[in-house]
Design an enzyme around this catalytic site. Structure first.
Site, PDB file in Angstrom:
ATOM      1  N   CYS A 175       0.822  -1.216   0.000  1.00  0.00           N
ATOM      2  CA  CYS A 175       0.000   0.000   0.000  1.00  0.00           C
ATOM      3  C   CYS A 175       0.854   1.264   0.000  1.00  0.00           C
ATOM      4  O   CYS A 175       0.333   2.366  -0.164  1.00  0.00           O
ATOM      5  CB  CYS A 175      -0.947   0.002   1.194  1.00  0.00           C
ATOM      6  SG  CYS A 175      -2.006  -1.446   1.218  1.00  0.00           S
ATOM      7  N   HIS A 323      -3.222   6.922   2.402  1.00  0.00           N
ATOM      8  CA  HIS A 323      -3.676   5.635   1.885  1.00  0.00           C
ATOM      9  C   HIS A 323      -5.036   5.339   2.521  1.00  0.00           C
ATOM     10  O   HIS A 323      -5.208   5.458   3.744  1.00  0.00           O
ATOM     11  CB  HIS A 323      -2.654   4.555   2.240  1.00  0.00           C
ATOM     12  CG  HIS A 323      -3.171   3.171   2.068  1.00  0.00           C
ATOM     13  ND1 HIS A 323      -3.800   2.761   0.916  1.00  0.00           N
ATOM     14  CD2 HIS A 323      -3.170   2.100   2.907  1.00  0.00           C
ATOM     15  CE1 HIS A 323      -4.165   1.502   1.049  1.00  0.00           C
ATOM     16  NE2 HIS A 323      -3.795   1.072   2.248  1.00  0.00           N
ATOM     17  N   ASN A 353     -10.139  -0.243   0.557  1.00  0.00           N
ATOM     18  CA  ASN A 353      -8.681  -0.186   0.479  1.00  0.00           C
ATOM     19  C   ASN A 353      -8.226  -0.782  -0.857  1.00  0.00           C
ATOM     20  O   ASN A 353      -8.316  -1.988  -1.065  1.00  0.00           O
ATOM     21  CB  ASN A 353      -8.100  -0.982   1.658  1.00  0.00           C
ATOM     22  CG  ASN A 353      -6.584  -1.026   1.671  1.00  0.00           C
ATOM     23  OD1 ASN A 353      -5.929  -0.749   0.670  1.00  0.00           O
ATOM     24  ND2 ASN A 353      -6.025  -1.391   2.814  1.00  0.00           N
TER      25      ASN A 353
HETATM   26  N1  ACO Z   1     -18.082  -8.063  10.988  1.00  0.00           N
HETATM   27  C1  ACO Z   1     -18.504  -8.257  12.258  1.00  0.00           C
HETATM   28  N2  ACO Z   1     -17.680  -8.536  13.271  1.00  0.00           N
HETATM   29  C2  ACO Z   1     -16.359  -8.607  12.993  1.00  0.00           C
HETATM   30  C3  ACO Z   1     -15.855  -8.419  11.701  1.00  0.00           C
HETATM   31  C4  ACO Z   1     -16.777  -8.146  10.658  1.00  0.00           C
HETATM   32  N3  ACO Z   1     -16.401  -7.934   9.393  1.00  0.00           N
HETATM   33  N4  ACO Z   1     -14.517  -8.542  11.722  1.00  0.00           N
HETATM   34  C5  ACO Z   1     -14.190  -8.805  13.000  1.00  0.00           C
HETATM   35  N5  ACO Z   1     -15.302  -8.851  13.752  1.00  0.00           N
HETATM   36  C6  ACO Z   1     -15.403  -9.096  15.184  1.00  0.00           C
HETATM   37  C7  ACO Z   1     -14.221  -9.865  15.729  1.00  0.00           C
HETATM   38  O1  ACO Z   1     -14.426 -11.256  15.615  1.00  0.00           O
HETATM   39  C8  ACO Z   1     -14.217  -9.412  17.169  1.00  0.00           C
HETATM   40  O2  ACO Z   1     -15.200 -10.106  17.868  1.00  0.00           O
HETATM   41  P1  ACO Z   1     -14.928 -10.569  19.389  1.00  0.00           P
HETATM   42  O3  ACO Z   1     -14.749  -9.288  20.158  1.00  0.00           O
HETATM   43  O4  ACO Z   1     -16.173 -11.309  19.732  1.00  0.00           O
HETATM   44  O5  ACO Z   1     -13.680 -11.392  19.334  1.00  0.00           O
HETATM   45  C9  ACO Z   1     -14.673  -7.952  17.074  1.00  0.00           C
HETATM   46  O6  ACO Z   1     -15.386  -7.834  15.836  1.00  0.00           O
HETATM   47  C10 ACO Z   1     -13.540  -6.968  17.076  1.00  0.00           C
HETATM   48  O7  ACO Z   1     -12.591  -7.364  16.099  1.00  0.00           O
HETATM   49  P2  ACO Z   1     -11.258  -6.597  15.852  1.00  0.00           P
HETATM   50  O8  ACO Z   1     -10.428  -7.312  14.845  1.00  0.00           O
HETATM   51  O9  ACO Z   1     -10.649  -6.342  17.194  1.00  0.00           O
HETATM   52  O10 ACO Z   1     -11.829  -5.228  15.246  1.00  0.00           O
HETATM   53  P3  ACO Z   1     -11.092  -3.871  15.010  1.00  0.00           P
HETATM   54  O11 ACO Z   1     -11.808  -2.778  15.690  1.00  0.00           O
HETATM   55  O12 ACO Z   1      -9.595  -3.969  15.241  1.00  0.00           O
HETATM   56  O13 ACO Z   1     -11.308  -3.638  13.458  1.00  0.00           O
HETATM   57  C11 ACO Z   1     -10.123  -3.737  11.369  1.00  0.00           C
HETATM   58  C12 ACO Z   1     -10.745  -4.540  12.511  1.00  0.00           C
HETATM   59  C13 ACO Z   1     -11.201  -2.968  10.677  1.00  0.00           C
HETATM   60  C14 ACO Z   1      -9.481  -4.712  10.389  1.00  0.00           C
HETATM   61  C15 ACO Z   1      -9.067  -2.751  11.925  1.00  0.00           C
HETATM   62  O14 ACO Z   1      -8.236  -3.419  12.831  1.00  0.00           O
HETATM   63  C16 ACO Z   1      -8.218  -2.108  10.862  1.00  0.00           C
HETATM   64  O15 ACO Z   1      -8.692  -1.348  10.025  1.00  0.00           O
HETATM   65  N6  ACO Z   1      -6.891  -2.346  10.875  1.00  0.00           N
HETATM   66  C17 ACO Z   1      -5.977  -1.699   9.958  1.00  0.00           C
HETATM   67  C18 ACO Z   1      -5.960  -2.355   8.593  1.00  0.00           C
HETATM   68  C19 ACO Z   1      -5.076  -1.552   7.655  1.00  0.00           C
HETATM   69  O16 ACO Z   1      -4.922  -0.373   7.803  1.00  0.00           O
HETATM   70  N7  ACO Z   1      -4.444  -2.162   6.667  1.00  0.00           N
HETATM   71  C20 ACO Z   1      -3.597  -1.314   5.810  1.00  0.00           C
HETATM   72  C21 ACO Z   1      -2.648  -1.996   5.079  1.00  0.00           C
HETATM   73  S1  ACO Z   1      -3.324  -3.088   3.898  1.00  0.00           S
HETATM   74  C22 ACO Z   1      -1.992  -3.626   2.932  1.00  0.00           C
HETATM   75  O17 ACO Z   1      -0.898  -3.184   3.022  1.00  0.00           O
HETATM   76  C23 ACO Z   1      -2.203  -4.720   1.937  1.00  0.00           C
END
Ligand code: ACO
Length: 397
Positions: A175, A323, A353
């Protein structure tokens, strides 16, 4: 950890190449072969391939030039997938995805569509806006982690565009790829005498996503974006400062590693290790929380380093263009840098993304939509797998 910033300062050193051409390391730090700066990068071609463009250089011998962004373009697949569509294949909801990420829709390659075509269309848009003929393009940088050819897509795009005088190659930095490409292009102009450089960011991560993993499949979309970077005088230089970083210790948090789970070839003679199994890439794996923490910590530092290099305070930023990964990351970085929300460029809701494409895609929309105007200062920052991250302070137009 490796790092590079725009603050490169080398004394001018003259050396002699094998063929007695004068070469030097310019104050920009870029190695330049004055007699024919492109020759050191060109490969011997097959006799059936048109080689004339390699035999004579159209490039001026100037070094130390400035560069400016004079055109942009983008292209998207037709198929739109909404959060509700995803809720039919994984346990999720429009509310969860939009609240946690800001994403509502994304585009995904389908049918006969190819990433190579998207990249070519985006590049055509940039050339057209810049009013630059394909013949006048000197360099094409194809920033992608998902080429359709293992050896890279840049030369195919070059062929499609008819840029017969250009050198082309791929850059892989996830990215951050577009930011790395833009810095690379500016260095070729600054120290290498290149005039017109096409920088294309294009990715189709939909092909590497596990569509049964709700933690990742909700995030990504496919797209391509491109800019035309052009040489100009030092006085007009729109490339104000940059900062590039990488840290392989973070690879474990975000990757799509090669696996050799393929079938053993039929004639393997029972030898366990030879011939090698046909490898393939695993689906993208991500520790979202760790990547989130990394982004909100490192991106503001990187933008501050680039601003420092440019000698500008954050108040001079007209637009913050990060990004497009998560709206909460974008808002957190803006908050940290005290950049008001009306200065944030974001199209995350529509496309998710799109990896290396996300910055040029959002830039193209903002320029064509009349938001970004000539003279505006933009702080761009990419971050992602590697881990890699980097920022550029650039003036549009
Ligand atoms: N729908 C519903 N529930 C979900 C989903 C979903 N799509 N995904 C996860 N959950 C649940 C999990 O199972 C968890 O449940 P639990 O509490 O019962 O265990 C809860 O929601 C919280 O999950 P987290 O993974 O802790 O959620 P978080 O708030 O961290 O959000 C996310 C996840 C959106 C992926 C976030 O962490 C994020 O955006 N991270 C950064 C990603 C990024 O910037 N990538 C950039 C680079 S990409 C590249 O280089 C190719």
């Amino acid at each position: 950890m490796a790092n590079a910033s725009g603050a490169i300062s080398l004394a001018s050193v003259s050396v002699r190449s094998e063929k007695s051409s004068a070469a030097s390391i310019s104050p920009s730090g870029f190695f330049s072969l004055y007699r024919n700066p492109r020759r050191m990068l060109s490969l011997r071609c097959d006799a059936t391939v048109e080689c004339s463009s390699r035999s004579k250089s159209r490039l001026p011998r100037l070094v130390g030039m400035g560069s400016k962004l004079v055109g942009c373009g983008s292209a998207l697949p037709k198929l739109q997938i909404s959060n509700d569509d995803l809720a039919k294949i994984v346990e999720t909801s429009d509310e969860w995805i939009s609240v946690r990420t800001g994403i509502r829709n994304r585009r995904v390659l389908s049918g006969e569509e190819t990433l190579f075509e998207l990249a070519s269309d985006a590049a055509k848009g940039a050339l057209s806006m810049a009013q630059v003929s394909p013949d006048d393009v000197d360099l094409i940088l194809m920033c992608t982690s998902t080429p359709e050819n293992l050896f890279g897509d840049a030369a195919r795009v070059q062929r499609e565009l008819g840029c017969k005088n250009a050198l082309s190659f791929d850059i892989t930095a996830a990215c951050s790829g577009f930011v790395v490409g833009l810095v690379t292009g500016s260095r070729f102009i600054k120290g290498g005498g290149y005039q017109n450089v096409l920088v294309i960011g294009s990715d189709a991560l939909s092909q590497y996503v596990d569509w049964s993993d709700r933690g990742t499949c909700i995030l990504f979309g496919d797209a391509a974006g491109a800019v035309l970077l052009q040489a100009c005088s030092e006085k007009e230089d729109g490339f104000l400062g940059f900062d590039l970083q990488s840290d392989g210790h973070g690879e474990k948090h975000l990757n799509a590693i090669i696996v050799d789970e393929g079938e053993l070839p039929a004639d393997s003679n029972d030898a366990p290790d030879f011939p090698p199994r046909k490898p393939s890439y695993s689906c993208l794996k991500m520790n979202g929380k760790e990547v989130f923490r990394f982004a909100v910590r490192c991106v503001p530092q990187s933008i501050e380093a680039a601003l420092d290099e440019a000698g500008l305070p954050s108040s001079t930023i007209d637009w913050l263009l990060l990004h497009q990964a998560n709206q909460r990351i974008i808002d957190s970085v803006a908050n940290r840098l005290q950049i008001p929300s009306h200065k944030i460029i974001s199209n995350l809701a529509s496309y998710g993304n799109t990896s290396a494409a996300s910055i040029p895609l959002a830039l193209d929309e903002a320029v064509r939509g009349g938001q970004v105007k000539a003279g505006d200062v933009i702080a761009m920052s990419g971050f992602g797998a590697g881990l890699t991250w980097g920022s550029i302070i650039v003036r549009w137009g």
